[in-house]
Design an enzyme around this catalytic site. Structure first.
Site, short mmCIF file in Angstrom:
data_model
loop_
_atom_site.label_atom_id
_atom_site.label_comp_id
_atom_site.label_asym_id
_atom_site.label_seq_id
_atom_site.Cartn_x
_atom_site.Cartn_y
_atom_site.Cartn_z
N ASP A 120 26.52 58.08 77.64
CA ASP A 120 25.73 56.86 77.48
C ASP A 120 25.71 55.89 78.66
O ASP A 120 24.66 55.50 79.13
CB ASP A 120 26.21 56.10 76.24
CG ASP A 120 25.95 56.87 74.96
OD1 ASP A 120 25.94 58.11 74.99
OD2 ASP A 120 25.78 56.23 73.90
N SER A 468 23.74 52.18 68.45
CA SER A 468 23.76 53.53 68.97
C SER A 468 22.36 54.12 68.84
O SER A 468 21.59 53.74 67.95
CB SER A 468 24.75 54.37 68.16
OG SER A 468 24.54 55.74 68.39
#
Length: 553
Positions: A120, A468
């Site tokens: 990420d 997320s």
């Protein structure tokens, strides 16, 4: 060559003696030094295979006449960091990664770089570094995980978090949860839906910084090893032609990235990372433009968690280039831009056929005529807020309900799993922004609990934190200004009516001007949650979510 500063001349004899200590030969030092930034570690599933990718890159560089030199970058696994103190340390690593890579690359005067990230914050952090260092650079990621299978259905990490919520609601046994636990993450790689890691890896292709397939070729395919070798070869070509990141990551390249982001239905975290990367090349990527792009960009993909398809399906359908080719039928992309292939965007995507009209909808038959992400504004978010509208149930696109207010993620989860949140409620989680968190935690646990308990089409969640890419539903994040600096989200009280209108791009709460002014006068800043260490320094320097949570004095 840039590396001559550490290799050539009598005054560099001490430098050469240290290269001798490293085992480098005279012949190797006569070649360009190519830094390979390895994000390999043994705690992130998306990074456990990067040692093999790095070895392939080294071969490619050496075959093309360069001397490969490996140095490390850190990476956090957001899934393992989720739902506890560790998540405060996720976003903040983006800047650590950029800073440390800048230090290593400039201290040792590399001629070119190959970045090997996967997850990420690792991908945007290295893109930020590439922009700063500005030597020829190619990205090659570790690739996505294959989807798991439970009871004949493809599943991924978001299914796992939602299974926990279903168990809390009495809808799933502990044995069934364990089956998910053992099957949803079956291989190495970045988690298999269109979550943040895969979103950013796909966008490296769009920005022109990664070769075709960088975002979609599964981690376990040998094709990815071949891709890595080609990345090593290609960086030598870029060095010969002196094509650098700032030649590639232009303002039009970022507009292309926003456009493809809308078509793919990427993670809302891209709305943090693209402005931060653009900032490094001196571009102010105002999020206000996102809605303009969304209005004219069809949403062509519903990958998990928005739909039943996964990264392996996107790869088989033709990958990112096939999506771009569909968009180009409506002239939505700038096609004359240079890329790391040494060719233009138009040359790259020409003839890239859409092989699966269910995974990639044709531009004439999209999931929606507008893009996957919407930026909202209103008296609750005077600057901006962000929602992945492609993952919102139709009945929640316009919603009005009472605020249920929580000052941290843990309190909200306790209320959700304890059955205290009812259909129609709007859950507010505040003091979780970049400063207030600090670190702007992801709210996957509460969104998954809401979905798992069967409330995903009746309950909204609004936060100054973030989500997320695995979150789905009416999950509105990045509310700016955040609560910690006195933004209106800090002034909401239990029971206030919240009005969400995603098609109109608005986010408001019902309050008179008089009452709003009264609450503003009564509000007092809170003591910082963390004052020491890196988080303490970060909290003092970080800006708001609408600016990409960049660091300033």
């Amino acid at each position: 060559m840039k590396s001559d500063a550490v290799k050539k001349g009598v005054s560099q004899a001490p430098h050469r003696s240290l290269f001798n200590a490293l085992g480098y030969t005279k012949e190797e030092l006569e070649r360009p030094l190519v830094g390979i930034v390895s994000s390999h570690n043994e705690i992130v599933p998306g990074h456990m295979n990067l040692d093999k990718i790095v070895e392939a890159v080294k071969l490619g560089v050496a075959m093309a006449g360069g001397t490969p030199v490996v140095f490390p970058a850190i990476a956090v696994c957001d899934g393992i960091a989720m739902g506890h103190m560790g998540m405060k340390y996720s976003l903040v690593t983006r800047d650590l990664i950029a800073d440390s890579t800048e230090c290593m690359a400039l201290a040792h005067q590399f001629d070119a770089l190959v970045m090997v990230p996967n997850c990420d914050k690792n991908v945007p952090g290295l893109l930020m570094a590439a922009a700063r260092i500005n030597v020829p650079t190619v990205f090659v990621s570790g690739g996505p995980m294959l989807a798991g299978r439970v009871k004949g259905q493809k599943r991924s990490l978001s299914s796992m978090f939602e299974a926990v919520g279903a168990h809390a609601a009495g809808k799933m046994t502990e044995e069934e949860v364990e089956e998910f636990e053992n099957k949803v993450c079956p291989t190495c790689g970045s988690c298999s839906g269109m979550y943040t890691a895969n979103s950013m890896n796909c966008l490296t292709e769009v920005l022109g910084m990664g070769l075709q397939g960088n975002g979609t070729i599964p981690a376990v395919y040998s094709e990815r090893i071949r891709l890595a070798k080609h990345a090593g070869m290609k960086v030598m070509e870029l060095l010969e032609r002196n094509i650098c990141p700032r030649d590639i990551m232009t303002e039009k390249a970022f507009l292309n990235a926003l456009t493809v982001d809308m078509a793919l239905g990427c993670s809302t975290n891209s709305m943090l990372h693209l402005p931060a990367i653009a900032h490094e090349v001196g571009i102010d990527l105002n999020l206000g433009i996102a809605n303009e792009i969304s209005k004219k960009t069809p949403n062509l993909c519903h990958l998990a968690p928005a739909g039943p398809t996964y990264m392996e399906d996107l790869n088989e359908a033709g990958g990112v280039y096939a999506v771009m080719n569909e968009l180009n039928k409506k002239d939505l992309l700038y096609t004359d831009l240079m890329t790391v292939t040494g060719k233009t965007v138009g040359e790259n995507i020409a003839g890239c056929v859409n092989k699966d009209p269910e995974t990639i909808r044709p531009v004439e038959n999209p999931y929606s005529e507008t893009g996957g992400i919407a930026v909202l504004k209103g008296n609750l978010a005077p600057d901006t807020a962000v929602v992945k509208q492609s993952a919102v149930a139709p009945e929640m696109m316009v919603h009005e309900g009472p605020a249920r207010v929580f000052d941290c993620e843990e309190d909200a989860i306790a209320a959700i799993t304890g059955g205290r949140i009812k259909a129609g409620d709007v859950v507010i989680i505040r003091y979780e922004g970049p400063k207030g968190g600090p670190g702007m935690r992801e709210m996957l646990n509460p969104t998954s609990a809401i979905a798992g308990m069967g409330l995903g089409s009746t309950v909204a969640l609004i936060t100054d934190g973030r989500f997320s890419g695995a979150s789905r539903g009416a999950s509105i994040g990045h509310v700016s200004p955040e609560a910690a600096v006195g933004g209106p989200i800090a002034l909401v009280e239990e029971g206030d009516i919240i009005k969400i209108n995603i098609p109109e791009n608005t986010l408001d709460f019902v309050i008179s001007e008089e009452e709003l002014e009264k609450r503003k006068k009564e509000w007092k800043p809170r003591e910082p949650k963390v004052t020491a260490g890196y988080l303490g320094r970060y909290a003092k320097m970080v800006t708001s979510g609408n600016r990409g949570a960049i660091l300033e004095k």
